[in-house]
Design a protein around this motif. Structure first.
Motif, PDB file in Angstrom:
ATOM      1  N   SER A   6      48.457   6.153  75.638  1.00 43.06           N
ATOM      2  CA  SER A   6      47.402   5.198  75.981  1.00 43.06           C
ATOM      3  C   SER A   6      48.065   3.851  76.272  1.00 43.06           C
ATOM      4  CB  SER A   6      46.429   5.028  74.811  1.00 43.06           C
ATOM      5  OG  SER A   6      45.770   6.237  74.538  1.00 43.06           O
ATOM      6  N   GLN A  51      48.001  -2.781  75.469  1.00 37.52           N
ATOM      7  CA  GLN A  51      47.280  -3.878  76.126  1.00 37.52           C
ATOM      8  C   GLN A  51      47.793  -5.229  75.638  1.00 37.52           C
ATOM      9  OE1 GLN A  51      43.800  -3.154  77.653  1.00 37.52           O
ATOM     10  NE2 GLN A  51      43.077  -1.504  76.340  1.00 37.52           N
ATOM     11  N   GLU A 108      41.841  -3.133  72.522  1.00 42.26           N
ATOM     12  CA  GLU A 108      40.549  -2.418  72.578  1.00 42.26           C
ATOM     13  C   GLU A 108      40.724  -1.245  73.546  1.00 42.26           C
ATOM     14  OE1 GLU A 108      37.070  -3.843  71.289  1.00 42.26           O
ATOM     15  OE2 GLU A 108      37.040  -1.657  71.363  1.00 42.26           O
ATOM     16  N   PRO A 109      40.819  -0.035  73.014  1.00 40.48           N
ATOM     17  CA  PRO A 109      41.185   1.085  73.907  1.00 40.48           C
ATOM     18  C   PRO A 109      40.053   1.475  74.858  1.00 40.48           C
ATOM     19  CG  PRO A 109      40.985   1.815  71.621  1.00 40.48           C
ATOM     20  CD  PRO A 109      40.633   0.371  71.634  1.00 40.48           C
ATOM     21  N   GLU A 110      40.445   1.908  76.053  1.00 38.14           N
ATOM     22  CA  GLU A 110      39.432   2.340  77.017  1.00 38.14           C
ATOM     23  C   GLU A 110      39.000   3.767  76.756  1.00 38.14           C
ATOM     24  OE1 GLU A 110      41.071   1.196  80.831  1.00 38.14           O
ATOM     25  OE2 GLU A 110      40.810  -0.887  80.143  1.00 38.14           O
ATOM     26  N   GLU A 111      39.916   4.569  76.214  1.00 36.67           N
ATOM     27  CA  GLU A 111      39.564   5.963  75.923  1.00 36.67           C
ATOM     28  C   GLU A 111      39.910   6.301  74.491  1.00 36.67           C
ATOM     29  OE1 GLU A 111      41.144   8.886  78.655  1.00 36.67           O
ATOM     30  OE2 GLU A 111      40.418   7.686  80.350  1.00 36.67           O
TER      31      GLU A 111
END
Ligand code: UD1
Length: 343
Positions: free
Chosen positions: A143, A146, A133-136
């Motif tokens: 990126s 995770q 689940e990307p933060e940006e």
């Protein structure tokens, strides 16, 4: 003499479309696939489109001795495009060791045999699943990767690391990992497309099977996400655009335009599309009204993710050309072709 490319998983969904684009670009394609999740008739589809039936080995990459025999018989091999892997997220949670054994042992065998036979280049089929689940947004290649949400996802992360470390130890070889966002659609001729086993887990085959009457209705997994219409957002790209990216990645390795002997590229359109927008695109493309209802969220789903494909645009000279409405139209043509084959 034509350059020879081994395509593992070449009877699969993305593998078969890539085989077609490679043949169209003048390569000799050899397919290895154990038909675990595909059908040998896909070779007929490739033949119908290109006029060429690739040489086919029905073998499992986990059998190292067999792999060695194939590389001996086919020598010299110019490059490998490696698709063959298990890919069902839910199944991987239930059968983690099968996923680790199959996806990782096959890759290790391939890298060992490539070294033994002096095969200089590999393109690896990876996934945006590595970003979690990307933060940006949008996500770039830098990126953060995770913690994997499933054993399947971990096999893609681990696969990338295995290749990166192997290339670091082998300056005479090179590899590119391609991180796909969500591939959809079928070849415009409808000779090849996606052949899901049983009930489809992915959105577009579920949409087309519902529209053709094989499923009662599509369940939209959640409309309470933090997105404009509440449904999840993905970056859907057409499988032929994706297949073309493999051809340009391979050309980059073969011509030596690569900037390092291991590189990673995102492959997506750069645009996020919600589940409800994807349904609307299908309806627009086909004129068919889709029966659907909203249900609860699917465990493990990512809320929103889409690519920043600018590195691939710049370095590979690649960008998507087929929009989502056109993509849905090809998926529908393919579903109809499957129906006609059965009846
Ligand atoms: C999934 C995997 C991803 C993998 C890819 C392979 C998860 C969390 N991710 O991607 O790691 O690389 O498949 O193809 O499983 N949807 C519905 N109803 C359905 C089916 C899907 O609403 O019946 C929604 C999903 O909630 C999601 C979108 O459609 O928002 C796309 O789903 P899907 O096609 O399964 O792809 P991903 O989940 O992105």
């Amino acid at each position: 003499m034509k350059r020879k490319i081994i395509v593992t998983g070449g009877t699969g969904y993305i593998g078969s479309h890539t085989a077609v684009e490679l043949i169209a670009d003048g390569y000799e394609v050899v397919v290895i696939d154990n038909l675990y999740n595909s059908d040998v008739s896909v070779l007929d589809g490739i033949h119908a489109i290109t006029g060429v039936r690739p040489r086919f080995y029905n073998e499992d990459l986990c059998d190292r001795a067999k792999l060695d025999e194939i590389f001996t018989a086919e020598a010299p091999v110019d490059a490998v495009v490696h698709f063959a892997a298990y890919k069902a997220v839910g199944e991987s949670v239930k059968k983690p060791l099968e996923y680790y054994r199959n996806n990782l042992l096959s890759l290790i065998n391939l890298l060992e045999v490539m070294e033994q036979h002096r095969t200089p280049a590999m393109v690896f089929s990876s996934s945006c699943t590595v970003y979690g689940e990307p933060e940006e947004l949008p996500v770039t290649e830098s990126s953060p990767v995770q913690e994997a949400a499933s054993p399947y996802g971990f096999t893609k992360q681990a696969g990338e690391i295995i290749i990166r470390d192997t290339m670091a130890a082998r300056p005479h070889q090179k590899a590119i990992s391609l991180r796909y966002f969500n591939p959809i659609g079928a070849h415009p001729t409808a000779h090849i497309g996606e052949l899901p086993r049983g009930v489809p887990e992915n959105l577009v085959p579920f949409i087309t099977q519902t529209a053709i009457g094989l499923r009662d209705e599509l369940k939209v997994f959640g409309n309470d996400y933090n997105t404009p219409d509440g449904s999840c957002i993905r970056d859907y790209l057409h499988v032929v655009d994706l297949a073309r990216a493999h051809v340009v990645a391979l050309r980059r390795l073969i011509t030596g335009e690569n900037k390092a002997n291991y590189e990673v590229f995102n492959l997506g359109t750069g645009t996020g599309v919600s589940v409800l927008e994807a349904i609307a695109a299908f309806e627009k493309a086909t004129g068919v009204k889709l029966k659907y209802s909203i249900t609860g969220r699917r465990a493990g789903d990512i809320e929103k993710i889409w690519a920043d494909p600018s590195l691939a645009n710049r370095e590979l000279g690649w960008k998507t050309e087929i929009n989502i409405v056109e993509a849905m139209e090809t998926a529908w043509r393919w579903e109809n072709r499957l129906k006609n084959k059965e009846s």
